[in-house]
Scaffold this motif. Structure first.
Motif, mmCIF file in Angstrom:
data_model
loop_
_atom_site.group_PDB
_atom_site.id
_atom_site.type_symbol
_atom_site.label_atom_id
_atom_site.label_comp_id
_atom_site.label_asym_id
_atom_site.label_seq_id
_atom_site.Cartn_x
_atom_site.Cartn_y
_atom_site.Cartn_z
ATOM 1 N N VAL A 92 0.815 -1.210 0.000
ATOM 2 C CA VAL A 92 0.000 0.000 0.000
ATOM 3 C C VAL A 92 0.856 1.270 0.000
ATOM 4 C CG1 VAL A 92 -1.800 1.274 1.245
ATOM 5 C CG2 VAL A 92 -1.861 -1.225 1.169
ATOM 6 N N CYS A 93 1.797 1.385 0.950
ATOM 7 C CA CYS A 93 2.550 2.634 1.116
ATOM 8 C C CYS A 93 3.994 2.557 0.630
ATOM 9 C CB CYS A 93 2.520 3.081 2.568
ATOM 10 S SG CYS A 93 3.457 2.010 3.692
ATOM 11 N N ASP A 94 4.456 1.386 0.227
ATOM 12 C CA ASP A 94 5.801 1.189 -0.317
ATOM 13 C C ASP A 94 6.919 1.361 0.712
ATOM 14 O OD1 ASP A 94 6.951 0.298 -2.721
ATOM 15 O OD2 ASP A 94 7.693 2.300 -3.181
ATOM 16 N N GLN A 95 6.586 1.342 1.991
ATOM 17 C CA GLN A 95 7.596 1.427 3.048
ATOM 18 C C GLN A 95 8.186 0.038 3.297
ATOM 19 O OE1 GLN A 95 8.715 4.305 4.660
ATOM 20 N NE2 GLN A 95 7.580 5.142 2.916
ATOM 21 N N PRO A 96 9.429 -0.030 3.780
ATOM 22 C CA PRO A 96 10.037 -1.336 4.067
ATOM 23 C C PRO A 96 9.188 -2.149 5.047
ATOM 24 C CG PRO A 96 11.673 0.407 4.213
ATOM 25 C CD PRO A 96 10.341 1.079 4.077
ATOM 26 N N HIS A 97 8.938 -3.399 4.703
ATOM 27 C CA HIS A 97 8.130 -4.287 5.553
ATOM 28 C C HIS A 97 8.362 -5.724 5.091
ATOM 29 C CE1 HIS A 97 4.892 -5.387 8.250
ATOM 30 N NE2 HIS A 97 4.350 -6.106 7.297
ATOM 31 N N ASP A 98 8.494 -6.655 6.043
ATOM 32 C CA ASP A 98 8.748 -8.048 5.636
ATOM 33 C C ASP A 98 8.049 -9.077 6.511
ATOM 34 O OD1 ASP A 98 10.238 -7.950 7.958
ATOM 35 O OD2 ASP A 98 12.100 -8.624 7.050
ATOM 36 N N ASP A 99 6.996 -8.681 7.194
ATOM 37 C CA ASP A 99 6.296 -9.607 8.083
ATOM 38 C C ASP A 99 4.911 -9.909 7.512
ATOM 39 O OD1 ASP A 99 5.200 -11.074 10.129
ATOM 40 O OD2 ASP A 99 5.356 -9.503 11.641
ATOM 41 N N PHE A 100 4.750 -11.080 6.931
ATOM 42 C CA PHE A 100 3.465 -11.449 6.348
ATOM 43 C C PHE A 100 2.362 -11.559 7.387
ATOM 44 C CE2 PHE A 100 6.200 -12.949 2.905
ATOM 45 C CZ PHE A 100 5.501 -12.481 1.807
ATOM 46 N N LEU B 152 2.379 -8.335 1.372
ATOM 47 C CA LEU B 152 2.966 -7.584 2.472
ATOM 48 C C LEU B 152 2.214 -6.270 2.649
ATOM 49 C CD1 LEU B 152 6.757 -8.122 1.766
ATOM 50 C CD2 LEU B 152 5.476 -8.973 3.737
ATOM 51 N N VAL B 153 1.578 -6.104 3.812
ATOM 52 C CA VAL B 153 0.895 -4.863 4.160
ATOM 53 C C VAL B 153 1.338 -4.515 5.574
ATOM 54 C CG1 VAL B 153 -1.319 -3.691 4.470
ATOM 55 C CG2 VAL B 153 -1.087 -5.446 2.707
ATOM 56 N N CYS B 154 1.942 -3.334 5.752
ATOM 57 C CA CYS B 154 2.491 -2.949 7.054
ATOM 58 C C CYS B 154 1.380 -2.774 8.097
ATOM 59 C CB CYS B 154 3.325 -1.683 6.930
ATOM 60 S SG CYS B 154 2.374 -0.181 6.624
ATOM 61 N N ASP B 155 1.775 -2.712 9.353
ATOM 62 C CA ASP B 155 0.816 -2.610 10.455
ATOM 63 C C ASP B 155 -0.087 -1.387 10.313
ATOM 64 O OD1 ASP B 155 2.014 -4.868 11.493
ATOM 65 O OD2 ASP B 155 3.305 -3.745 12.852
ATOM 66 N N GLU B 156 0.483 -0.252 9.945
ATOM 67 C CA GLU B 156 -0.306 0.977 9.823
ATOM 68 C C GLU B 156 -1.338 0.875 8.703
ATOM 69 O OE1 GLU B 156 0.493 5.648 8.799
ATOM 70 O OE2 GLU B 156 1.998 4.560 9.968
ATOM 71 N N CYS B 157 -0.929 0.390 7.548
ATOM 72 C CA CYS B 157 -1.858 0.256 6.416
ATOM 73 C C CYS B 157 -2.865 -0.863 6.642
ATOM 74 C CB CYS B 157 -1.083 0.012 5.130
ATOM 75 S SG CYS B 157 -0.128 1.440 4.589
ATOM 76 N N ARG B 158 -2.483 -1.863 7.420
ATOM 77 C CA ARG B 158 -3.379 -3.006 7.692
ATOM 78 C C ARG B 158 -4.657 -2.548 8.380
ATOM 79 N NH1 ARG B 158 -5.739 -6.809 6.786
ATOM 80 N NH2 ARG B 158 -5.342 -8.960 7.351
ATOM 81 N N LEU B 159 -4.577 -1.460 9.137
ATOM 82 C CA LEU B 159 -5.758 -0.919 9.809
ATOM 83 C C LEU B 159 -6.700 -0.222 8.832
ATOM 84 C CD1 LEU B 159 -3.933 0.630 12.902
ATOM 85 C CD2 LEU B 159 -5.192 -1.542 12.809
ATOM 86 N N LYS B 160 -6.196 0.142 7.661
ATOM 87 C CA LYS B 160 -6.974 0.934 6.691
ATOM 88 C C LYS B 160 -7.547 0.110 5.545
ATOM 89 C CE LYS B 160 -3.638 4.621 7.361
ATOM 90 N NZ LYS B 160 -2.589 5.380 6.685
ATOM 91 N N VAL B 161 -7.013 -1.094 5.331
ATOM 92 C CA VAL B 161 -7.463 -1.903 4.195
ATOM 93 C C VAL B 161 -8.035 -3.216 4.680
ATOM 94 C CG1 VAL B 161 -5.799 -0.894 2.602
ATOM 95 C CG2 VAL B 161 -5.208 -2.973 3.818
#
Length: 96
Positions: free
Chosen positions: A51-59, A81-90
């Motif tokens: 979603v945001c293209d920030q580094p993230h590697d935890d499925f 891969l969707v980071c913790d912050e974006c996971r709340l929005k999608v």
């Protein structure tokens, strides 16, 4: 052009013997079992949030794979891969 090497004994054995920062292997080794990633890794984050293209590697976003907190594509159900912050929005597959 990147060079490709074949590892005698596979990535698992290479990581067990070369898990230092000087290792040629960067990131986590994805495995196709409930662990998701090999526990031996060198802490380099090479994945990015879809979603945001920030580094993230935890499925699984900090949860155990058995807790089913992974993000999956609505169309094909592949792990993404969707980071913790974006996971709340999608919302992802299998979520109401």
């Amino acid at each position: 052009q990147p060079q490709v090497y074949q590892l005698h004994g596979g990535i698992q054995r290479y990581l067990e013997t070369n898990a230092s920062e000087e290792s040629y292997y960067k990131g986590k080794n994805f495995v196709f079992d409930p662990r998701r990633t090999d526990p031996v890794h060198n802490n380099h984050v090479v994945g990015k949030c879809l979603v945001c293209d920030q580094p993230h590697d935890d499925f699984d976003n900090g949860a155990a794979p058995s807790e089913n907190h992974e993000a999956r594509c609505w169309n094909c159900r592949i792990l993404v891969l969707v980071c913790d912050e974006c996971r709340l929005k999608v919302s992802c597959w299998n979520e109401v």
